[in-house]
Design a protein around this motif. Structure first.
Motif, PDB file in Angstrom:
ATOM      1  N   ALA A 114      45.512 103.744  45.710  1.00 44.29           N
ATOM      2  CA  ALA A 114      44.113 103.403  45.956  1.00 44.29           C
ATOM      3  C   ALA A 114      43.186 104.391  45.251  1.00 44.29           C
ATOM      4  CB  ALA A 114      43.830 103.388  47.459  1.00 44.29           C
ATOM      5  N   VAL A 115      43.544 105.688  45.290  1.00 43.54           N
ATOM      6  CA  VAL A 115      42.749 106.694  44.585  1.00 43.54           C
ATOM      7  C   VAL A 115      42.734 106.408  43.090  1.00 43.54           C
ATOM      8  CG1 VAL A 115      42.602 109.140  43.980  1.00 43.54           C
ATOM      9  CG2 VAL A 115      43.111 108.467  46.344  1.00 43.54           C
ATOM     10  N   LEU A 116      43.901 106.104  42.532  1.00 48.51           N
ATOM     11  CA  LEU A 116      44.004 105.859  41.094  1.00 48.51           C
ATOM     12  C   LEU A 116      43.297 104.572  40.686  1.00 48.51           C
ATOM     13  CD1 LEU A 116      47.715 106.941  40.601  1.00 48.51           C
ATOM     14  CD2 LEU A 116      45.679 108.171  39.828  1.00 48.51           C
ATOM     15  N   PHE A 117      43.376 103.538  41.524  1.00 50.59           N
ATOM     16  CA  PHE A 117      42.736 102.269  41.188  1.00 50.59           C
ATOM     17  C   PHE A 117      41.217 102.400  41.078  1.00 50.59           C
ATOM     18  CE2 PHE A 117      45.684  98.450  42.255  1.00 50.59           C
ATOM     19  CZ  PHE A 117      46.652  98.963  41.399  1.00 50.59           C
ATOM     20  N   GLU A 118      40.648 103.351  41.806  1.00 48.77           N
ATOM     21  CA  GLU A 118      39.198 103.522  41.791  1.00 48.77           C
ATOM     22  C   GLU A 118      38.736 104.503  40.715  1.00 48.77           C
ATOM     23  OE1 GLU A 118      36.833 101.899  43.617  1.00 48.77           O
ATOM     24  OE2 GLU A 118      38.521 100.620  44.198  1.00 48.77           O
ATOM     25  N   GLY A 119      39.674 105.142  40.022  1.00 49.83           N
ATOM     26  CA  GLY A 119      39.303 106.158  39.051  1.00 49.83           C
ATOM     27  C   GLY A 119      39.018 105.594  37.677  1.00 49.83           C
ATOM     28  N   PRO A 120      38.180 106.266  36.889  1.00 49.37           N
ATOM     29  CA  PRO A 120      37.852 105.781  35.549  1.00 49.37           C
ATOM     30  C   PRO A 120      39.030 105.840  34.589  1.00 49.37           C
ATOM     31  CG  PRO A 120      36.925 107.974  35.905  1.00 49.37           C
ATOM     32  CD  PRO A 120      37.464 107.516  37.223  1.00 49.37           C
ATOM     33  N   ASP A 121      39.977 106.734  34.818  1.00 53.58           N
ATOM     34  CA  ASP A 121      41.094 106.879  33.886  1.00 53.58           C
ATOM     35  C   ASP A 121      41.925 105.601  33.822  1.00 53.58           C
ATOM     36  OD1 ASP A 121      42.383 108.399  31.988  1.00 53.58           O
ATOM     37  OD2 ASP A 121      43.794 109.289  33.401  1.00 53.58           O
ATOM     38  N   LYS A 122      42.149 104.998  34.971  1.00 59.41           N
ATOM     39  CA  LYS A 122      42.932 103.751  35.018  1.00 59.41           C
ATOM     40  C   LYS A 122      42.226 102.653  34.235  1.00 59.41           C
ATOM     41  CE  LYS A 122      43.420  99.738  37.774  1.00 59.41           C
ATOM     42  NZ  LYS A 122      42.434  98.829  38.411  1.00 59.41           N
ATOM     43  N   LYS A 123      40.935 102.496  34.442  1.00 54.55           N
ATOM     44  CA  LYS A 123      40.180 101.454  33.744  1.00 54.55           C
ATOM     45  C   LYS A 123      40.183 101.683  32.238  1.00 54.55           C
ATOM     46  CE  LYS A 123      35.619  99.265  33.509  1.00 54.55           C
ATOM     47  NZ  LYS A 123      34.238  99.246  34.067  1.00 54.55           N
ATOM     48  N   ASP A 124      39.962 102.921  31.809  1.00 59.59           N
ATOM     49  CA  ASP A 124      39.926 103.221  30.384  1.00 59.59           C
ATOM     50  C   ASP A 124      41.276 102.978  29.733  1.00 59.59           C
ATOM     51  OD1 ASP A 124      37.307 103.948  30.703  1.00 59.59           O
ATOM     52  OD2 ASP A 124      37.692 106.121  30.719  1.00 59.59           O
ATOM     53  N   ARG A 125      42.347 103.451  30.360  1.00 58.68           N
ATOM     54  CA  ARG A 125      43.680 103.314  29.771  1.00 58.68           C
ATOM     55  C   ARG A 125      44.120 101.849  29.707  1.00 58.68           C
ATOM     56  NH1 ARG A 125      47.055 107.952  29.553  1.00 58.68           N
ATOM     57  NH2 ARG A 125      45.895 109.854  29.998  1.00 58.68           N
ATOM     58  N   MET A 126      43.876 101.101  30.763  1.00 56.52           N
ATOM     59  CA  MET A 126      44.286  99.690  30.767  1.00 56.52           C
ATOM     60  C   MET A 126      43.443  98.872  29.793  1.00 56.52           C
ATOM     61  SD  MET A 126      45.318  98.827  34.704  1.00 56.52           S
ATOM     62  CE  MET A 126      46.729  99.647  35.456  1.00 56.52           C
ATOM     63  N   THR A 127      42.152  99.198  29.683  1.00 56.59           N
ATOM     64  CA  THR A 127      41.305  98.495  28.719  1.00 56.59           C
ATOM     65  C   THR A 127      41.779  98.749  27.296  1.00 56.59           C
ATOM     66  OG1 THR A 127      39.404  98.620  30.212  1.00 56.59           O
ATOM     67  CG2 THR A 127      38.942  98.227  27.877  1.00 56.59           C
TER      68      THR A 127
END
Length: 266
Positions: free
Chosen positions: A243-256
């Motif tokens: 849940a912490v990782l899903f809300e972080g910008p790093d996850k969004k940037d890397r998956m994008t």
């Protein structure tokens, strides 16, 4: 490698906190990792009381500024044993202080991954320090062992339970009860080390291992280690960390970036 193995190490109970320049370690701070070399050439890098204090300082640094740790030994030896005269003077009160075990557990609980690059002897407390690291990589001359019962003591800084977790009960009993040493090939075969590489490339390969880690999300690595080290089944811990990782910008940037890259190749 020395012709005869050093004795298991022990640490004086009255070591003062390390202050100022390191005396028993070479410490290299980089932006993305800390490299520590055990450096007591006159004693085969035996883990003295001063070294314990200095390693605690390094742990404090890595707790304040989490980075991977690369731990190795100077001069073709990881860490051997301490002065038997010191061991002889230790008593019950010193043993109950858990000098080695408290340091090694602190190393094990560091927030980011730890890698031990082992060449030569890693015996007694030296072996236990290597066992406390997350991953071990070995040179061809690496030898792990716990000869403490030969001196009338036991491997009391984690080997009696940590080694069984790493290599299984049977191999752990061979080492701890039968006095077996694990050379580099045996350590690789039982999973104690990730790889055996030429001695002149040991640090290079250890750094390459950390390089692969640092390409991952630092927060994801930190939370993965935290969950992995949690005792027993931990689905709730998995969910909370995710849940912490899903809300972080790093996850969004890397998956994008991943999706964009995949889209550009189709």
């Amino acid at each position: 490698m020395p012709e005869t193995p050093p004795q298991p190490d022990d640490l004086p109970p009255d070591a003062a906190p390390a202050t100022g320049p390191y005396e028993t370690l070479a410490v290299e701070e980089r932006q993305d990792r800390v490299v520590v070399t055990l450096r007591r050439p006159e004693a085969r890098n035996a883990i003295s009381g001063r070294m314990v204090a200095e390693l605690h300082e390094v742990c404090g640094l890595l707790e304040r500024e989490p980075r991977p740790l690369l731990l190795t030994g100077h001069g073709g030896v990881f860490a051997g044993g301490a002065d038997i005269g010191e061991l002889l003077r230790r008593g019950r009160e010193e043993a109950l202080q858990g000098i080695n075990s408290r340091l090694f557990e602190r190393v094990r609980r560091l927030p980011m991954p730890t890698v031990a690059a082992v060449e030569g002897w890693a015996l007694g407390g030296g072996a236990e320090l290597a066992y406390a690291c997350d991953i071990r990589i070995a040179g061809p001359g690496a030898v792990f062992g716990n000869p403490e019962p030969g001196l009338g003591i036991l491997a009391a800084a984690g080997a009696c339970w940590r080694l069984a977790e790493l290599v299984g009960e049977s191999v752990a009993k061979q080492v701890l009860l039968a006095g077996r040493t694990l050379d580099a090939g045996a350590a690789l075969a039982c999973g104690l080390v990730i790889d055996v590489v030429p001695g002149d490339r040991l640090l290079e390969e250890a750094h390459a291992l950390i390089d692969r880690m640092t390409r991952s999300s630092a927060l994801a690595l930190r939370l993965t280690k935290l969950v992995l080290d949690a005792p027993g089944a931990h689905p709730v811990a998995d969910d909370l960390a995710q849940a912490v990782l899903f809300e972080g910008p790093d996850k969004k940037d890397r998956m994008t970036r991943f999706l964009n890259k995949r889209g550009s190749t189709t």
